[in-house]
Design a protein around this motif. Structure first.
Motif, PDB file in Angstrom:
ATOM      1  N   LEU A   1       0.820  -1.210   0.000  1.00  0.00           N
ATOM      2  CA  LEU A   1       0.000   0.000   0.000  1.00  0.00           C
ATOM      3  C   LEU A   1       0.858   1.267   0.000  1.00  0.00           C
ATOM      4  O   LEU A   1       0.424   2.317  -0.486  1.00  0.00           O
ATOM      5  N   ARG A   2       2.082   1.166   0.534  1.00  0.00           N
ATOM      6  CA  ARG A   2       2.959   2.336   0.552  1.00  0.00           C
ATOM      7  C   ARG A   2       3.525   2.656  -0.834  1.00  0.00           C
ATOM      8  O   ARG A   2       3.954   3.777  -1.086  1.00  0.00           O
ATOM      9  N   GLU A   3       3.555   1.686  -1.720  1.00  0.00           N
ATOM     10  CA  GLU A   3       4.186   1.883  -3.023  1.00  0.00           C
ATOM     11  C   GLU A   3       3.585   3.061  -3.780  1.00  0.00           C
ATOM     12  O   GLU A   3       4.308   3.887  -4.345  1.00  0.00           O
ATOM     13  N   GLU A   4       2.268   3.134  -3.821  1.00  0.00           N
ATOM     14  CA  GLU A   4       1.594   4.181  -4.594  1.00  0.00           C
ATOM     15  C   GLU A   4       1.977   5.571  -4.088  1.00  0.00           C
ATOM     16  O   GLU A   4       2.195   6.499  -4.871  1.00  0.00           O
ATOM     17  N   ALA A   5       2.071   5.732  -2.758  1.00  0.00           N
ATOM     18  CA  ALA A   5       2.399   7.041  -2.190  1.00  0.00           C
ATOM     19  C   ALA A   5       3.839   7.436  -2.472  1.00  0.00           C
ATOM     20  O   ALA A   5       4.185   8.618  -2.380  1.00  0.00           O
TER      21      ALA A   5
END
Length: 536
Positions: free
Chosen positions: A499-503
């Protein structure tokens, strides 16, 4: 009517009041820090004048950065940065007061001096990446490079004033006076930080933890060519130039036969030249790219160390220090700006910490190595060897370019539809989180075989994007029966990390992904899927 006098370009970032206040307070703390360094170096020549122990004073100052920079940078990215900075300054203040008290009572020995010098260096190690990453929050992007250079000017202005003031303080009241004034200077910075009220930036993505944050920082740097080049160029420059810091007290005391005032003034000559060179940097940047600037600054530093190796009169040594100061600020500020521009906000403190870890580590190594050579073969030979090694290294790494800016605005183009995976099934949602286990991410492409070469070139940058965002074990496969079919695979440590990848994606990252997606053939975008690792 008199025309207004234009503000020199080097001073433009000071028009921002918060940056100006913190810059002035940091200037005061840096002056105190250089007074402390001067006092510690000179005190060691009285406690134990062996070249190894004298050079270890500088090593003890720099080694903590090598040991603590990465966890400090990770913490600065994931906690309240202002509070983090305040705690670091409070630690330095406490250690400086203890050092002053022990020196005043004659209760300090050579190893105690090294231990407290290391402790003060540990506070500085916690402070460096947080302060460097904060610069981006204090000035707009158009003033960022100027602000970084101005930080370098302030650091070297402190180097010009601090050692000279430290030398006079030592002559007037002993090394304990320099240590006490250092404590006062850090108190000023603490008050400035207390007055600063930063705007709270909205958090993007799940909160990170220390170990995973450190791991993500290392992956980002390893997948960023611009960061790797800046680190390599910094290591080769600072490894050899560190000889001056390790051997200068002995150069002044033994080779030149002078006292503490001359030691402070020699450092003042270097700092003054560094300040002058800092003012000239904006004009230099308009005529020469960053890679060439670092190359010529490295050669100038080698020439300066060669002059100091030959010096038996203060004038030639002072000339060497002037040239050395100009080379130091030119190369140091240029490399620091390259490192900061290559790191996006989510990882900036960590990336800067790794950069600082690398060059402070080699500075500690270079300082200790020059001390060993100086003790075994003499100070002139040690400085001469550093000069020759620095010149050879400058030519050896010249091809590693630091001019590419990873954070420049992405080229304007109509972006194709990006792959979006399906939402998780309801029955699996309870398994998704920080402890879900590894997640395999998959994107399937259909590419015209005639576009194979272009697709492979685009996927080279996609690989770096995935790794910079936290992925690992990236692979690309081609279907042997259907050459138009391709599968991209990579792993992340958990669902939360996914989930952190997109940010973490920058505009350039998104543009790189769009270039690969544009080569996909078909009405629908590339197919994306996510698979959770399960033990049978």
């Amino acid at each position: 009517m008199a025309l207004p006098i234009p503000t020199p370009r080097a001073f433009l970032p000071l028009r921002h009041s918060v940056f100006r206040t913190l810059w002035l307070a940091t200037l005061a703390s840096n002056i105190g820090g250089w007074m402390q360094n001067t006092g510690a170096g000179w005190l060691m020549t009285s406690l134990d004048p062996s070249p190894m122990l004298v050079s270890l004073v500088q090593a003890a100052t720099m080694l903590p950065v090598f040991l603590l920079a990465l966890p400090a940078g990770a913490l600065a990215d994931i906690v309240d940065r202002r509070l983090f900075l305040l705690l670091a300054q409070a630690w330095i203040l406490a250690m400086a007061l203890i050092l002053a008290a022990l020196t005043f009572t004659d209760a300090i020995g050579p190893w105690g001096l090294l231990a407290l010098t290391f402790a003060i260096g540990a506070g500085s190690a916690m402070n460096f990446p947080a302060w460097a990453a904060t610069t981006n929050e204090l000035v707009p992007r158009e003033d960022l490079v100027g602000a970084i250079a101005l930080n370098g000017i302030g650091f070297n202005l402190a180097r010009a004033l601090g050692p000279a003031l430290g030398g006079f303080a030592i002559a007037w009241a002993g090394p304990e006076a320099a240590f006490a004034l250092n404590a006062v200077a850090f108190l000023i910075l603490i008050l400035a930080l207390l007055a600063w009220k930063p705007r709270e930036a909205p958090r993007r993505g799940p909160k990170e933890h220390l170990v995973s944050a450190m791991r993500a920082g290392l992956r980002f740097v390893s997948a960023s060519p611009a960061m790797r080049a800046a680190i390599l160029r910094a290591c080769t420059f600072f490894l050899f130039s560190a000889a001056v810091w390790g051997l200068l007290p002995l150069l002044v005391r033994q080779q030149l036969g002078l006292g503490p005032e001359a030691f402070g003034l020699m450092l003042g000559c270097m700092g003054g030249a560094a300040v002058a060179a800092g003012f000239a940097l904006p004009s230099l940047r308009s005529r020469m790219d960053r890679s060439a600037t670092v190359f010529w600054a490295s050669l100038l530093g080698a020439l300066a160390m060669g002059l100091m190796a030959l010096a038996h009169h203060w004038a030639l040594a002072a000339l060497g220090m002037v040239l050395y100061g100009a080379s130091w600020i030119t190369a140091g500020s240029t490399l620091a700006a390259s490192a900061q521009l290559a790191a996006p906000g989510w990882v900036r403190a960590r990336a800067i910490a790794i950069y600082q870890l690398s060059f402070f580590g080699v500075m500690a190594l270079g300082s200790a190595l020059s001390g060993w050579i100086g003790g075994s073969f003499g100070v002139p030979l040690a400085l001469g060897a550093a000069a020759i090694g620095g010149a050879i290294a400058a030519f050896g790494v010249r091809g590693w370019r630091i001019d590419a800016v990873a954070l420049a605005p992405a080229p304007a183009a109509e972006a194709p539809a990006m792959p979006v995976p399906e939402a998780p099934a309801e029955e699996l949602r309870g398994m998704l989180g920080e402890r879900s286990g590894r997640v395999l991410e998959v994107v399937r492409y259909r590419v015209d075989p005639a576009q194979r070469k272009a697709f492979l070139a685009a996927m080279q940058e996609v690989r770096r994007v995935r790794l910079r965002a936290g992925g690992g074990d990236w692979r690309l496969y081609e279907d042997v029966a259907h050459p138009e079919r391709w599968v991209e695979l990579w792993l992340v440590g958990s669902w939360t990390e996914h989930l952190r990848e997109e940010a973490r994606l920058t505009e350039w990252d998104r543009a790189a992904l769009a270039r690969a997606a544009a080569l996909h053939r078909g009405e629908e975008p590339p197919e994306a899927a996510r698979f959770l690792h399960v033990e049978p």
